[in-house]
Design a protein around this motif. Structure first.
Motif, PDB file in Angstrom:
ATOM      1  N   GLU A   1       0.796  -1.217   0.000  1.00  0.00           N
ATOM      2  CA  GLU A   1       0.000   0.000   0.000  1.00  0.00           C
ATOM      3  C   GLU A   1       0.834   1.276   0.000  1.00  0.00           C
ATOM      4  OE1 GLU A   1      -2.835  -0.224   3.156  1.00  0.00           O
ATOM      5  OE2 GLU A   1      -3.677  -2.094   2.399  1.00  0.00           O
ATOM      6  N   GLY A   2       2.094   1.177   0.309  1.00  0.00           N
ATOM      7  CA  GLY A   2       2.960   2.345   0.349  1.00  0.00           C
ATOM      8  C   GLY A   2       4.308   1.942   0.905  1.00  0.00           C
ATOM      9  N   PRO A   3       5.219   2.892   0.947  1.00  0.00           N
ATOM     10  CA  PRO A   3       6.561   2.538   1.400  1.00  0.00           C
ATOM     11  C   PRO A   3       6.608   2.213   2.895  1.00  0.00           C
ATOM     12  CG  PRO A   3       6.379   4.899   1.068  1.00  0.00           C
ATOM     13  CD  PRO A   3       5.103   4.294   0.571  1.00  0.00           C
ATOM     14  N   VAL A   4       7.411   1.214   3.213  1.00  0.00           N
ATOM     15  CA  VAL A   4       7.758   0.924   4.597  1.00  0.00           C
ATOM     16  C   VAL A   4       9.189   1.435   4.722  1.00  0.00           C
ATOM     17  CG1 VAL A   4       8.046  -0.836   6.372  1.00  0.00           C
ATOM     18  CG2 VAL A   4       6.251  -1.097   4.642  1.00  0.00           C
ATOM     19  N   VAL A   5       9.410   2.376   5.640  1.00  0.00           N
ATOM     20  CA  VAL A   5      10.688   3.074   5.714  1.00  0.00           C
ATOM     21  C   VAL A   5      11.457   2.646   6.960  1.00  0.00           C
ATOM     22  CG1 VAL A   5      11.809   5.334   5.779  1.00  0.00           C
ATOM     23  CG2 VAL A   5       9.696   5.028   4.463  1.00  0.00           C
ATOM     24  N   TYR A   6      12.742   2.420   6.757  1.00  0.00           N
ATOM     25  CA  TYR A   6      13.669   2.060   7.826  1.00  0.00           C
ATOM     26  C   TYR A   6      14.814   3.071   7.793  1.00  0.00           C
ATOM     27  CZ  TYR A   6      11.060  -2.269   7.648  1.00  0.00           C
ATOM     28  OH  TYR A   6      10.040  -3.190   7.669  1.00  0.00           O
ATOM     29  N   SER A   7      15.584   3.149   8.881  1.00  0.00           N
ATOM     30  CA  SER A   7      16.701   4.095   8.892  1.00  0.00           C
ATOM     31  C   SER A   7      17.944   3.472   9.502  1.00  0.00           C
ATOM     32  CB  SER A   7      16.331   5.367   9.664  1.00  0.00           C
ATOM     33  OG  SER A   7      16.250   5.083  11.045  1.00  0.00           O
ATOM     34  N   SER A   8      19.057   4.143   9.218  1.00  0.00           N
ATOM     35  CA  SER A   8      20.350   3.741   9.752  1.00  0.00           C
ATOM     36  C   SER A   8      21.187   4.990   9.963  1.00  0.00           C
ATOM     37  CB  SER A   8      21.062   2.806   8.770  1.00  0.00           C
ATOM     38  OG  SER A   8      22.378   2.543   9.204  1.00  0.00           O
ATOM     39  N   SER A   9      22.045   4.949  10.968  1.00  0.00           N
ATOM     40  CA  SER A   9      22.970   6.072  11.179  1.00  0.00           C
ATOM     41  C   SER A   9      24.219   5.929  10.308  1.00  0.00           C
ATOM     42  CB  SER A   9      23.361   6.169  12.657  1.00  0.00           C
ATOM     43  OG  SER A   9      23.957   4.957  13.075  1.00  0.00           O
ATOM     44  N   ASP A  10      24.370   4.799   9.642  1.00  0.00           N
ATOM     45  CA  ASP A  10      25.501   4.593   8.736  1.00  0.00           C
ATOM     46  C   ASP A  10      25.304   5.414   7.459  1.00  0.00           C
ATOM     47  OD1 ASP A  10      26.638   2.787  10.514  1.00  0.00           O
ATOM     48  OD2 ASP A  10      25.700   1.056   9.545  1.00  0.00           O
ATOM     49  N   ASP A  11      26.406   5.693   6.758  1.00  0.00           N
ATOM     50  CA  ASP A  11      26.317   6.466   5.521  1.00  0.00           C
ATOM     51  C   ASP A  11      25.658   5.643   4.410  1.00  0.00           C
ATOM     52  OD1 ASP A  11      28.684   5.477   3.525  1.00  0.00           O
ATOM     53  OD2 ASP A  11      29.259   5.253   5.632  1.00  0.00           O
TER      54      ASP A  11
ATOM     55  N   ILE B   1      13.508  -1.467  -3.582  1.00  0.00           N
ATOM     56  CA  ILE B   1      14.090  -0.835  -2.403  1.00  0.00           C
ATOM     57  C   ILE B   1      14.833   0.410  -2.861  1.00  0.00           C
ATOM     58  CG2 ILE B   1      15.848  -1.054  -0.595  1.00  0.00           C
ATOM     59  CD1 ILE B   1      15.097  -3.969  -0.305  1.00  0.00           C
ATOM     60  N   CYS B   2      14.624   1.516  -2.135  1.00  0.00           N
ATOM     61  CA  CYS B   2      15.339   2.758  -2.387  1.00  0.00           C
ATOM     62  C   CYS B   2      16.192   3.069  -1.171  1.00  0.00           C
ATOM     63  CB  CYS B   2      14.368   3.908  -2.602  1.00  0.00           C
ATOM     64  SG  CYS B   2      13.250   3.658  -3.978  1.00  0.00           S
ATOM     65  N   VAL B   3      17.430   3.454  -1.404  1.00  0.00           N
ATOM     66  CA  VAL B   3      18.350   3.843  -0.332  1.00  0.00           C
ATOM     67  C   VAL B   3      18.786   5.271  -0.627  1.00  0.00           C
ATOM     68  CG1 VAL B   3      20.530   3.299   0.823  1.00  0.00           C
ATOM     69  CG2 VAL B   3      19.114   1.437  -0.091  1.00  0.00           C
ATOM     70  N   TYR B   4      18.644   6.168   0.373  1.00  0.00           N
ATOM     71  CA  TYR B   4      18.937   7.579   0.139  1.00  0.00           C
ATOM     72  C   TYR B   4      19.219   8.303   1.450  1.00  0.00           C
ATOM     73  CZ  TYR B   4      13.990   7.780   1.416  1.00  0.00           C
ATOM     74  OH  TYR B   4      12.788   7.629   2.059  1.00  0.00           O
ATOM     75  N   PRO B   5      19.916   9.448   1.360  1.00  0.00           N
ATOM     76  CA  PRO B   5      20.194  10.228   2.569  1.00  0.00           C
ATOM     77  C   PRO B   5      18.968  11.053   2.977  1.00  0.00           C
ATOM     78  CG  PRO B   5      21.132  11.324   0.678  1.00  0.00           C
ATOM     79  CD  PRO B   5      20.545  10.023   0.178  1.00  0.00           C
ATOM     80  N   SER B   6      18.818  11.236   4.300  1.00  0.00           N
ATOM     81  CA  SER B   6      17.722  12.061   4.797  1.00  0.00           C
ATOM     82  C   SER B   6      18.039  12.541   6.208  1.00  0.00           C
ATOM     83  CB  SER B   6      16.418  11.255   4.802  1.00  0.00           C
ATOM     84  OG  SER B   6      15.350  12.023   5.327  1.00  0.00           O
ATOM     85  N   ASN B   7      18.222  13.844   6.353  1.00  0.00           N
ATOM     86  CA  ASN B   7      18.447  14.450   7.667  1.00  0.00           C
ATOM     87  C   ASN B   7      19.565  13.782   8.465  1.00  0.00           C
ATOM     88  OD1 ASN B   7      16.340  16.303   7.230  1.00  0.00           O
ATOM     89  ND2 ASN B   7      14.841  14.788   7.911  1.00  0.00           N
ATOM     90  N   GLY B   8      20.704  13.560   7.839  1.00  0.00           N
ATOM     91  CA  GLY B   8      21.853  12.977   8.520  1.00  0.00           C
ATOM     92  C   GLY B   8      21.756  11.479   8.746  1.00  0.00           C
ATOM     93  N   GLN B   9      20.719  10.853   8.261  1.00  0.00           N
ATOM     94  CA  GLN B   9      20.517   9.405   8.362  1.00  0.00           C
ATOM     95  C   GLN B   9      20.479   8.825   6.949  1.00  0.00           C
ATOM     96  OE1 GLN B   9      19.373   7.457  11.412  1.00  0.00           O
ATOM     97  NE2 GLN B   9      20.544   9.134  12.291  1.00  0.00           N
ATOM     98  N   THR B  10      20.458   7.513   6.877  1.00  0.00           N
ATOM     99  CA  THR B  10      20.200   6.842   5.608  1.00  0.00           C
ATOM    100  C   THR B  10      18.844   6.182   5.732  1.00  0.00           C
ATOM    101  OG1 THR B  10      22.529   6.464   5.134  1.00  0.00           O
ATOM    102  CG2 THR B  10      20.959   5.035   4.020  1.00  0.00           C
ATOM    103  N   GLN B  11      17.970   6.457   4.764  1.00  0.00           N
ATOM    104  CA  GLN B  11      16.648   5.857   4.742  1.00  0.00           C
ATOM    105  C   GLN B  11      16.659   4.671   3.782  1.00  0.00           C
ATOM    106  OE1 GLN B  11      15.687   7.683   7.462  1.00  0.00           O
ATOM    107  NE2 GLN B  11      13.646   7.805   6.625  1.00  0.00           N
ATOM    108  N   ILE B  12      15.952   3.624   4.147  1.00  0.00           N
ATOM    109  CA  ILE B  12      15.769   2.452   3.306  1.00  0.00           C
ATOM    110  C   ILE B  12      14.266   2.297   3.130  1.00  0.00           C
ATOM    111  CG2 ILE B  12      16.220  -0.005   2.992  1.00  0.00           C
ATOM    112  CD1 ILE B  12      18.058   1.738   5.754  1.00  0.00           C
ATOM    113  N   GLU B  13      13.791   2.501   1.922  1.00  0.00           N
ATOM    114  CA  GLU B  13      12.362   2.449   1.623  1.00  0.00           C
ATOM    115  C   GLU B  13      12.069   1.140   0.892  1.00  0.00           C
ATOM    116  OE1 GLU B  13      10.002   4.561  -1.823  1.00  0.00           O
ATOM    117  OE2 GLU B  13      10.421   5.999  -0.193  1.00  0.00           O
ATOM    118  N   VAL B  14      11.150   0.359   1.426  1.00  0.00           N
ATOM    119  CA  VAL B  14      10.790  -0.927   0.837  1.00  0.00           C
ATOM    120  C   VAL B  14       9.349  -0.859   0.351  1.00  0.00           C
ATOM    121  CG1 VAL B  14      10.534  -3.407   1.265  1.00  0.00           C
ATOM    122  CG2 VAL B  14      12.319  -2.118   2.461  1.00  0.00           C
TER     123      VAL B  14
END
Length: 164
Positions: A58-68, A117-130
């Motif tokens: 139904e839409g993106p499920v977003v995860y984050s990481s402090s890694d680059d 899956i999309c991986v991109y920078p966002s506000n000093g974090q890395t977002q992983i969108e599935v």
């Protein structure tokens, strides 16, 4: 002990060792294959922090990481083995990215017809969108439109023209 008995014992030990090695290798192969063919969404869920979204259909499920971004991208690629990779290009910068990131900074990973899956920078974090592939395609068609050819679709384009 005579020489014949000693060699018989060593022969039995060697035979048992070969049988054990064969059994272990037969068990290890399916485990190794399953480790490589893990469901990409499940793999991301196990390795990163959930931010938002619940249903990738139904839409993106977003995860984050402090890694680059590069480190996260390398880990996701190694852990999930995408069928195709693409980075946003200068030709798509006129299209805004639904992620909010600069289109050139978004990395797209396609998994057959199943996942995007999309991986991109966002506000000093890395977002992983599935997202499930169809949902992800609708969301990112301006950037990954050429990937729809993998779906075996009978779509041949619109408008008039020869050969349709």
């Amino acid at each position: 002990m005579n020489g014949q008995t000693s060699s018989t014992n060593w022969g039995c030990i060697a035979g048992v060792a070969v049988v054990v090695a064969v059994i272990c290798s037969l068990l290890a192969i399916p485990m190794a294959v399953s480790a490589v063919t893990t469901d990409p969404h499940e793999w991301v869920r196990e390795h990163y922090t959930h931010v938002s979204g619940d249903d990738p259909d139904e839409g993106p499920v977003v995860y984050s990481s402090s890694d680059d971004v590069d480190s996260v991208l390398a880990a996701v690629v190694a852990g999930t083995r995408p069928d195709e990779r693409q980075r946003g290009s200068a030709t798509t910068t006129s299209l805004s990215s639904p992620t909010g990131a600069d289109p050139q900074d978004v990395h797209y990973l396609r998994y057959d017809d199943d996942w995007l899956i999309c991986v991109y920078p966002s506000n000093g974090q890395t977002q992983i969108e599935v997202t499930e592939f169809d949902e992800g395609y609708r969301r990112h068609a301006g950037h990954v439109g050429h990937w729809y050819r993998h779906r075996g679709s009978s779509f041949r384009g619109g408008g008039g023209g020869y050969g349709k």
